[in-house]
Scaffold this motif. Sequence first.
Motif, PDB file in Angstrom:
ATOM      1  N   ALA A 109      -5.969   8.761 -11.590  1.00 12.40           N
ATOM      2  CA  ALA A 109      -7.314   8.427 -11.125  1.00 12.40           C
ATOM      3  C   ALA A 109      -8.321   9.452 -11.623  1.00 12.40           C
ATOM      4  O   ALA A 109      -7.992  10.368 -12.374  1.00 12.40           O
ATOM      5  N   ARG A 110      -9.538   9.308 -11.177  1.00  4.53           N
ATOM      6  CA  ARG A 110     -10.619  10.191 -11.618  1.00  4.53           C
ATOM      7  C   ARG A 110     -10.792  11.400 -10.713  1.00  4.53           C
ATOM      8  O   ARG A 110     -11.631  12.257 -10.967  1.00  4.53           O
ATOM      9  N   SER A 111     -10.021  11.465  -9.653  1.00  7.47           N
ATOM     10  CA  SER A 111     -10.004  12.641  -8.779  1.00  7.47           C
ATOM     11  C   SER A 111      -8.554  12.926  -8.413  1.00  7.47           C
ATOM     12  O   SER A 111      -7.715  12.014  -8.388  1.00  7.47           O
ATOM     13  N   ALA A 112      -8.256  14.181  -8.135  1.00  3.35           N
ATOM     14  CA  ALA A 112      -6.888  14.545  -7.762  1.00  3.35           C
ATOM     15  C   ALA A 112      -6.462  13.808  -6.501  1.00  3.35           C
ATOM     16  O   ALA A 112      -5.301  13.375  -6.370  1.00  3.35           O
ATOM     17  N   PHE A 113      -7.389  13.629  -5.569  1.00  2.83           N
ATOM     18  CA  PHE A 113      -7.063  12.989  -4.294  1.00  2.83           C
ATOM     19  C   PHE A 113      -6.569  11.560  -4.486  1.00  2.83           C
ATOM     20  O   PHE A 113      -5.720  11.077  -3.733  1.00  2.83           O
ATOM     21  N   SER A 114      -7.098  10.868  -5.490  1.00  2.00           N
ATOM     22  CA  SER A 114      -6.795   9.446  -5.670  1.00  2.00           C
ATOM     23  C   SER A 114      -5.603   9.175  -6.585  1.00  2.00           C
ATOM     24  O   SER A 114      -5.250   8.018  -6.800  1.00  2.00           O
ATOM     25  N   HIS A 115      -4.997  10.226  -7.131  1.00  4.49           N
ATOM     26  CA  HIS A 115      -3.780  10.013  -7.916  1.00  4.49           C
ATOM     27  C   HIS A 115      -2.691   9.418  -7.028  1.00  4.49           C
ATOM     28  O   HIS A 115      -2.631   9.686  -5.820  1.00  4.49           O
ATOM     29  N   SER A 116      -1.817   8.619  -7.627  1.00  2.00           N
ATOM     30  CA  SER A 116      -0.767   7.969  -6.853  1.00  2.00           C
ATOM     31  C   SER A 116       0.396   7.643  -7.782  1.00  2.00           C
ATOM     32  O   SER A 116       0.436   8.098  -8.931  1.00  2.00           O
ATOM     33  N   VAL A 117       1.326   6.855  -7.292  1.00  2.00           N
ATOM     34  CA  VAL A 117       2.423   6.351  -8.113  1.00  2.00           C
ATOM     35  C   VAL A 117       2.624   4.871  -7.794  1.00  2.00           C
ATOM     36  O   VAL A 117       2.363   4.415  -6.675  1.00  2.00           O
ATOM     37  N   ASN A 118       3.047   4.125  -8.785  1.00  3.79           N
ATOM     38  CA  ASN A 118       3.533   2.774  -8.557  1.00  3.79           C
ATOM     39  C   ASN A 118       5.029   2.863  -8.285  1.00  3.79           C
ATOM     40  O   ASN A 118       5.762   3.562  -8.999  1.00  3.79           O
ATOM     41  N   TYR A 119       5.485   2.164  -7.271  1.00  4.45           N
ATOM     42  CA  TYR A 119       6.872   2.326  -6.827  1.00  4.45           C
ATOM     43  C   TYR A 119       7.333   1.092  -6.074  1.00  4.45           C
ATOM     44  O   TYR A 119       6.535   0.249  -5.647  1.00  4.45           O
ATOM     45  N   ARG A 120       8.650   1.013  -5.898  1.00  4.63           N
ATOM     46  CA  ARG A 120       9.286   0.045  -5.004  1.00  4.63           C
ATOM     47  C   ARG A 120      10.251   0.823  -4.127  1.00  4.63           C
ATOM     48  O   ARG A 120      11.051   1.611  -4.651  1.00  4.63           O
TER      49      ARG A 120
END
Length: 227
Positions: free
Chosen positions: A100-111
Amino acid sequence: MSDPASPQPDLYPVTERNRVRRAHERGSYAHADVHAVLDATPVCHVGYVIDGAPYVTPTLHWRVGNRVYWHGSAASRFLRAAEGTRVCLTCTLMDGYVMARSAFSHSVNYRSAMAFGTARLLEGGEAVAGALRDMVGDFFPGRWDTLRPMTAQELKATAVLWMDIEEASAKTRSGPPGDAAEAEVPVWAGVLPMRTVLDAPQGAPELPPGIDLPPGLAALVASGRLR
């Protein structure tokens, strides 16, 4: 109209234990969704308590209907201590880093899936041998019948535990970052896809000439699946 609190035949009951609280829209209690994650993931982690202390054990698992099996050494104190206790079994597959455009909004796609039940020790040599045959067949269809027979000592050294899934939930994330409103920020955003796949087979050093990779294993490697 049916009672929304009543258990549905294709859904696991929603309880305080398995309820998806954060980002609940990503959660599912459907048998099919939970089973899909269990069946796609080779390794699970089983958590339980021994003498008041928590332990989590990674192990191969396989599913038959609503029942999940896992195996280990018959000498394992973890397996012996888990018999008859409540356990939590989890599986996760990562599908990508979400940038994302901020560290806070980074994530992962997962199951992921989390299942609860009571661990039971499978008793009897024939039952254990049958379960191990099911395990090999689940991972590598048709391979069991090509192998040398299991010895009595090997069978004695192996324990199989199982649990019926009493409560469970699946949770997934997919798609791009959720910060489209910040598109004006001059930072690359998107997804770095991630895949765990089987690589090119490597024969054992002492493998005699003329023994080729079985078609079933070749098909598994080519499929992109892990099992």
